[in-house]
Design a protein around this motif. Structure first.
Motif, PDB file in Angstrom:
ATOM      1  N   ASN A   1     -39.445   2.962   8.479  1.00 53.37           N
ATOM      2  CA  ASN A   1     -40.414   2.771   7.403  1.00 53.37           C
ATOM      3  C   ASN A   1     -41.455   3.888   7.326  1.00 53.37           C
ATOM      4  N   ALA A   2     -41.719   4.298   6.098  1.00 50.13           N
ATOM      5  CA  ALA A   2     -42.636   5.419   5.890  1.00 50.13           C
ATOM      6  C   ALA A   2     -43.911   4.956   5.208  1.00 50.13           C
TER       7      ALA A   2
ATOM      8  N   ARG B   1     -44.963   2.296  -7.180  1.00 47.11           N
ATOM      9  CA  ARG B   1     -44.464   0.950  -7.502  1.00 47.11           C
ATOM     10  C   ARG B   1     -43.046   1.034  -8.073  1.00 47.11           C
ATOM     11  N   ARG B   2     -42.835   2.045  -8.923  1.00 41.75           N
ATOM     12  CA  ARG B   2     -41.518   2.176  -9.560  1.00 41.75           C
ATOM     13  C   ARG B   2     -40.495   2.837  -8.655  1.00 41.75           C
ATOM     14  N   GLU B   3     -40.920   3.888  -7.956  1.00 38.55           N
ATOM     15  CA  GLU B   3     -39.914   4.791  -7.364  1.00 38.55           C
ATOM     16  C   GLU B   3     -39.800   4.737  -5.844  1.00 38.55           C
ATOM     17  N   PHE B   4     -40.747   4.083  -5.195  1.00 42.85           N
ATOM     18  CA  PHE B   4     -40.653   3.974  -3.727  1.00 42.85           C
ATOM     19  C   PHE B   4     -39.810   2.735  -3.465  1.00 42.85           C
ATOM     20  N   ARG B   5     -38.509   2.952  -3.247  1.00 47.35           N
ATOM     21  CA  ARG B   5     -37.558   1.835  -3.291  1.00 47.35           C
ATOM     22  C   ARG B   5     -37.348   1.199  -1.918  1.00 47.35           C
ATOM     23  N   VAL B   6     -38.164   0.188  -1.657  1.00 41.62           N
ATOM     24  CA  VAL B   6     -38.049  -0.579  -0.411  1.00 41.62           C
ATOM     25  C   VAL B   6     -38.227  -2.056  -0.756  1.00 41.62           C
TER      26      VAL B   6
ATOM     27  N   LEU C   1     -42.240  11.225  -1.985  1.00 44.77           N
ATOM     28  CA  LEU C   1     -41.396  10.085  -2.379  1.00 44.77           C
ATOM     29  C   LEU C   1     -39.952  10.321  -1.963  1.00 44.77           C
ATOM     30  N   SER C   2     -39.518  11.581  -2.139  1.00 48.65           N
ATOM     31  CA  SER C   2     -38.115  11.825  -1.812  1.00 48.65           C
ATOM     32  C   SER C   2     -37.893  11.738  -0.302  1.00 48.65           C
ATOM     33  N   ILE C   3     -38.876  12.180   0.500  1.00 49.05           N
ATOM     34  CA  ILE C   3     -38.727  12.033   1.965  1.00 49.05           C
ATOM     35  C   ILE C   3     -38.736  10.544   2.336  1.00 49.05           C
ATOM     36  N   ALA C   4     -39.682   9.817   1.749  1.00 46.41           N
ATOM     37  CA  ALA C   4     -39.808   8.396   2.098  1.00 46.41           C
ATOM     38  C   ALA C   4     -38.519   7.643   1.771  1.00 46.41           C
TER      39      ALA C   4
ATOM     40  N   ALA D   1     -34.145   0.637   3.743  1.00 48.19           N
ATOM     41  CA  ALA D   1     -35.116   0.377   2.672  1.00 48.19           C
ATOM     42  C   ALA D   1     -35.784  -0.961   2.953  1.00 48.19           C
ATOM     43  N   LEU D   2     -36.584  -0.977   4.030  1.00 50.83           N
ATOM     44  CA  LEU D   2     -37.218  -2.241   4.394  1.00 50.83           C
ATOM     45  C   LEU D   2     -38.664  -2.269   3.899  1.00 50.83           C
ATOM     46  N   THR D   3     -39.587  -1.659   4.664  1.00 52.20           N
ATOM     47  CA  THR D   3     -40.971  -1.627   4.178  1.00 52.20           C
ATOM     48  C   THR D   3     -41.384  -0.185   3.906  1.00 52.20           C
ATOM     49  N   GLY D   4     -42.476  -0.047   3.186  1.00 50.16           N
ATOM     50  CA  GLY D   4     -43.037   1.271   2.917  1.00 50.16           C
ATOM     51  C   GLY D   4     -44.483   1.088   2.535  1.00 50.16           C
ATOM     52  N   GLY D   5     -45.232   2.179   2.619  1.00 47.40           N
ATOM     53  CA  GLY D   5     -46.650   2.057   2.281  1.00 47.40           C
ATOM     54  C   GLY D   5     -47.175   3.311   1.620  1.00 47.40           C
TER      55      GLY D   5
END
Ligand code: FDA
Length: 971
Positions: A735-736, A906-911, A880-883, A889-893
């Protein structure tokens, strides 16, 4: 507060006199002050505009270029002047700096002395408040201590030359210190935590005593500020204990703030008066209403705790008056300092003081720098001592203070807003608070069908005592011996699984009977037998069973937390959070099952359509050790309430807590065979259970390797298997957290530290990558390393523990190997040291790698330990691309104050679970349904509205009710 009409008349009379003087003084106020007031009035006319404006003000000092400032103006205020970014940026910076200068007295000591001289010229005393960033590390606490020491060293000397003004330099007893410093205790210890009062006091006092010593030596006064409610008891405790020490006991230049918006104000004042009597030297009490009203109400609402503050402003005002009376009547013990800008509150104090025969010099008034200047002058004209709270520091660290003042001035409940901006009539402003119309009890919200179990409030002594007792009782019990539970039978076997205490590896917590393949077969058979009856038990009764289990877990919560502390090395709060989550799962799924059981369908004339859910069959639940009760309980509760008896296979590291869950079902009245408890070695009984033809579904949470293998094995039907197995797999994450250029670093550092190192990084939601944008990279890394180095490494039973051990020897070896491997790809920027504890348990201190290549194993493979990789991103696109660029694709922040970047994330950080401007761990049932996709899971979020359906089979029944053209009602 008074109920005496004569006294109330006198209060209003004094109030009118103050207003008359204020009106006279206002005629001479500067045109610039009038512009400030007009700006303030403009911002308040529209609440949304006000909120956007203040949010922009909050982030402005962290913006580094004109383009950045112009972009944020566009995003927050929708003002855009293409081609004129520098002008727009300069105008905004000028405006905010002006506002800051209004409320912040100076940015360094030299300027502070000038500001003090100017105040003294107006016959105003002062107290200095040092502004600063939130203290997230011990080096920052050291820095604060140095600044306080410098202040009490230099300030008295710099003020010695001023000509004495008896109004402000003397009280009824004689000369008083000119230099007066306000201190926040949380700035003196980065791990300030009421859960650990002993450790916190010790650390705070180690830094506070030298400040007090020097202040006393140089003739300065120290006043402790009061912060949030959770810190109140500990702050009072530290105040009382240090000023009772021989060295400081006879020193009168000590004070503390007390907040009148708290329901317990009068009790605290009584406690202080008794303490002062015992001490034999009076101290000063600064009576304030309290600056954290919004915070306290939000924290209480989020946690389901009682609200510690009054929710009606008139009650706070009335309590303030009562507290002022108490102080005046006990002024021989507690010297009153009345801190308010409210003319009614001030007038009430004066009227009571007159009635009690108190001399003016016995009571001090205090107000904030930049606020209510005309009221200050009016009181000076009336020969009262007024002290100004003068914040000193740079704008960026002072932003939180500035925004608090802006909110205070513009709040709907503010006296200053009512009196000087909304122009409410004087008589109304001076009205006795007990006669003021109460705000109608906030429209009672409809009772929520589900509410989370409130977390334990460890600021309460009773909670801490209960935890200490439970830990002591558990360790007194010695090693437990635990049987299998199959169809209600307790079975001991010829194999033992030993559960080891990771904090003290020589201690065996429990010996559990290990199941063989034969036992596995028996457990499945028991579940199959129970299924025949359990599926037909009404959903309402099955839901009732879960509610009873929740009650039992709630009753035993301290005992269960003590088991987790010993068996899995969960620190106190984390252990309790796990128990609370287990309770939540039971209640939430019980509530959901009742909803799903309601009649549903889409009838048309002559045709009845009925939809319903049916149980699937025996369920295998395979759970991990990292949330040893919650995850096991959640998966089991969903299965059981859906009518599917379960075989519980707990992790080998946490069989004892799992046994407690099985026993709770037994006590709650689950029929034999509905919950079967089967600890055993995964490699031996796992495949037998997974491939068993009578297992209808599997719920698994654990590692990716095991999850994928279960998925593979279970998908192939065996002989005699007449169904497709339903498989729910929740697996790992990498998770990133993205740290944007305009992130609030106070929050970002604290949030990443909590997410990366909480429970030693062994949560599936933990942060293992921080993706940082260039503008904040160096500052973030430096503060993060200091913060990581400040975490106390300790056994889990120690309330000061911030980092405990990892789960077992194998994890210990694996994580250390990952550290060694990581050194080949990246720079090991910080390696903590567990010290002598390394021999005692499986301890690993935090490690931080910097310059980590995004595609290296360190940045892509799950490690499950206190290791954090810092990855540099070129810009937000790259971040975003690194994340997103891992298989999980579990959690992200995201920490950002850019509305546009937040919207993009909200749209593109896909977790599965994205958290914005907060830590990324700690999902709550019903509020943050939890689970991911890609190789993190199959998209079934636990504790969410869709989860239970996976444990059920939908059916539709259609009946044609038309008979020879006659549509009869259904029977
Ligand atoms: P006013 O009469 O307008 O009261 C506003 C206050 O009412 C709010 O701040 C809040 O406390 C309360 N309130 C607002 N809405 C309410 C509602 N719906 N129900 C119930 N109560 C409500 N604060 C602090 O917490 N710790 C500290 O250590 C200090 N130190 C300090 C020192 C000095 C010298 C001063 C002047 C002030 C402080 N403060 C503080 C800040 C102080 O708490 C704040 O300035 C006052 O609450 C403002 O109160 P007034 O009487 O001036 O205004």
């Amino acid at each position: 507060m008074t109920t005496d009409p004569a006294l109330d008349d006198r209060i209003r009379q004094i109030g009118r006199e103050i207003f008359t003087r204020v009106a006279e003084l206002a005629r001479f106020s500067s045109p610039l002050a009038k512009i400030d007031d007009a700006m303030m009035a403009w911002s308040m006319r529209n609440e949304r505009r006000k909120s956007r404006l203040f949010r922009f003000v909050d982030c402005l000092p962290s913006l580094r270029s004109c383009e950045e400032i112009a972009r944020h103006i566009r995003e927050y205020l929708h003002i855009s002047v293409p081609g004129f970014s520098p002008i727009l940026a300069a105008a905004a910076t000028f405006g905010v700096s002006r506002m800051a200068r209004k409320f912040i007295a100076a940015d360094d000591l030299d300027h502070a002395v000038k500001a003090i001289a100017e105040l003294r010229r107006k016959r105003l005393a002062f107290t200095v408040d040092l502004l600063g960033e939130a203290v997230v590390s011990e080096s920052e606490a050291d820095q604060f201590q140095r600044r306080y020491l410098e202040l009490v060293e230099l300030l008295p000397a710099r003020l010695a030359g001023f000509v004495e003004d008896p109004l402000i330099d003397r009280n009824a007893a004689g000369a008083i210190p000119r230099a007066n410093v306000s201190v926040k205790l949380s700035s003196l210890y980065s791990q300030f935590d009421p859960m650990n009062p002993g450790g916190t006091s010790q650390a705070v006092l180690a830094r506070l005593r030298p400040i007090l010593r020097l202040a006393r030596q140089n003739g300065a006064m120290i006043n402790l500020d009061m912060e949030q409610f959770a810190f109140k008891e500990l702050t009072l405790e530290i105040f009382k204990s240090v000023f009772m020490e021989d060295e400081f006991r006879d020193w009168p230049a000590a004070g503390i703030a007390i907040q009148a918006y708290l329901r317990c104000t009068l009790d605290d004042l009584k406690g202080l008066a008794e303490w002062s009597e015992r001490r034999g030297t009076p101290a000063c009490v600064r009576l304030v209403k309290g600056a954290y009203w919004d915070f306290e109400t939000v924290v209480a609402a989020q946690n389901g705790w009682p609200i510690p503050v009054f929710i009606d402003k008139a009650q706070t005002d009335a309590n303030f008056e009562s507290a002022a009376v108490f102080l005046i009547e006990n002024r021989h013990l507690l010297r009153p300092a009345i801190a308010s800008h409210n003319v009614r509150s001030i007038a009430a104090t004066l009227a009571h003081a007159q009635r009690c025969g108190a001399k003016p010099a016995e009571i001090e008034f205090q107000m904030l720098f930049g606020m209510a200047d005309a009221i200050k002058s009016a009181l000076v004209e009336m020969n009262h001592r007024v002290r100004v709270y003068a914040p000193v520091g740079r704008l960026l660290p002072g932003m939180a203070y500035l925004v608090r003042r802006l909110l205070e001035n513009t709040s709907n409940e503010s006296f200053l807003r009512a009196g000087f901006i909304d122009r409410v009539p004087e008589e109304q402003l001076l009205m006795n608070p007990i006669l003021r119309k109460r705000r109608p009890a906030s429209a009672a919200r409809p009772a929520r069908a589900f509410a989370n179990e409130p977390p334990i409030d460890f600021s309460l002594q009773s909670s801490r005592d209960s935890m200490e007792r439970a830990i002591a009782a558990f360790s007194a019990q010695g090693c437990a011996e635990v049987p299998l539970l199959i169809s209600g039978q307790r079975i001991f076997t010829d194999q033992w699984i030993e559960s080891i205490n990771p904090s003290h590896k020589s201690r065996v917590v429990a010996r559990c009977a290990g199941a063989s393949a034969e036992h596995a077969g028996k457990a499945v058979a028991a579940a199959k037998t129970a299924f025949a009856a359990w599926r037909d038990v009404p959903a309402e009764d099955r839901a009732d069973l879960l509610d009873r289990v929740a009650d039992i877990l709630g009753r035993d919560r301290f005992e269960l937390a003590a088991v987790e502390i010993a068996e899995c090395a969960k620190p106190w709060r984390e252990a309790h959070a796990d128990v609370a989550e287990a309770i939540d799962f039971c209640r939430y799924y019980a509530w959901q099952m009742r909803q799903l059981a309601l009649p549903a369908g889409a009838d048309v004339p002559g045709e009845l359509n009925h939809w319903e859910y049916e149980s699937r069959g025996p369920a295998l639940v395979i759970a991990p050790w990292n949330f040893p009760l919650a995850i096991l309980c959640g998966m089991a509760a969903a299965a059981v309430v859906a009518g599917n008896p379960v075989v519980l296979k707990p992790a080998e590291q946490s069989p004892l807590i799992a046994f407690h869950l099985a026993r709770a079902y037994e006590e709650a009245g689950a029929p034999p065979g509905v919950v079967n408890y089967l600890p055993g070695v995964g490699e031996e009984i796992g495949p037998v259970l997974v491939e068993h033809p009578d297992i209808a579904m599997i719920a698994f949470t654990g590692s990716r390797g095991v999850g994928l293998s279960i998925n593979h094995l279970a998908s192939r039907p065996r002989d005699n298997q007449d169904h497709v197995k339903r498989i729910i797999v929740e697996m790992g994450g990498k998770n990133a957290v993205i740290i944007d250029e305009d992130a609030d670093l106070d929050e970002a550092v604290a949030g990443v530290v909590a997410s990366a190192f909480g429970y030693s990084g062994q949560k599936c939601s933990a942060c293992s990558r921080a993706v940082v944008l260039p503008g904040v990279r160096d500052a973030f890394l430096a503060r993060l390393i200091d913060a990581a180095a400040s975490l106390k490494i300790a056994p889990a039973e120690d309330p000061g523990c911030r980092i405990g051990p990892v789960i077992d020897a194998e994890a210990h070896r694996r994580i250390l190997a990952a550290v060694e491997r990581g050194k080949r790809d990246a720079r090991l920027a910080f390696a903590g040291d567990a010290g002598p504890l390394a021999e005692e348990g499986f301890y690993i201190a935090p490690h931080v790698f910097a310059q980590v290549p995004p595609s290296s194993p360190l940045a892509t493979e799950e490690i499950f330990g206190p290791l954090l990789s810092i990855i540099s991103a070129r810009d937000f696109d790259d971040a975003l691309s690194i994340a997103n660029g891992v298989q999980y694709a579990l959690t992200g922040g995201l920490f950002s104050r850019s509305p546009a970047n937040i919207a993009r994330a909200r749209r593109e950080f896909r977790v599965g679970n994205l958290y914005i401007n907060r830590q990324i761990t700690g999902a709550l049932v019903g509020r943050q349904p939890f689970g991911g996709f890609k190789l993190s899971g199959a998209g079934t979020q636990a504790g969410g509205p869709d989860y239970l359906r996976h444990f059920l089979m939908p059916r539709c029944i259609t009946e044609n009710t038309l008979r020879h053209g006659f549509a009869a009602d259904a029977e």
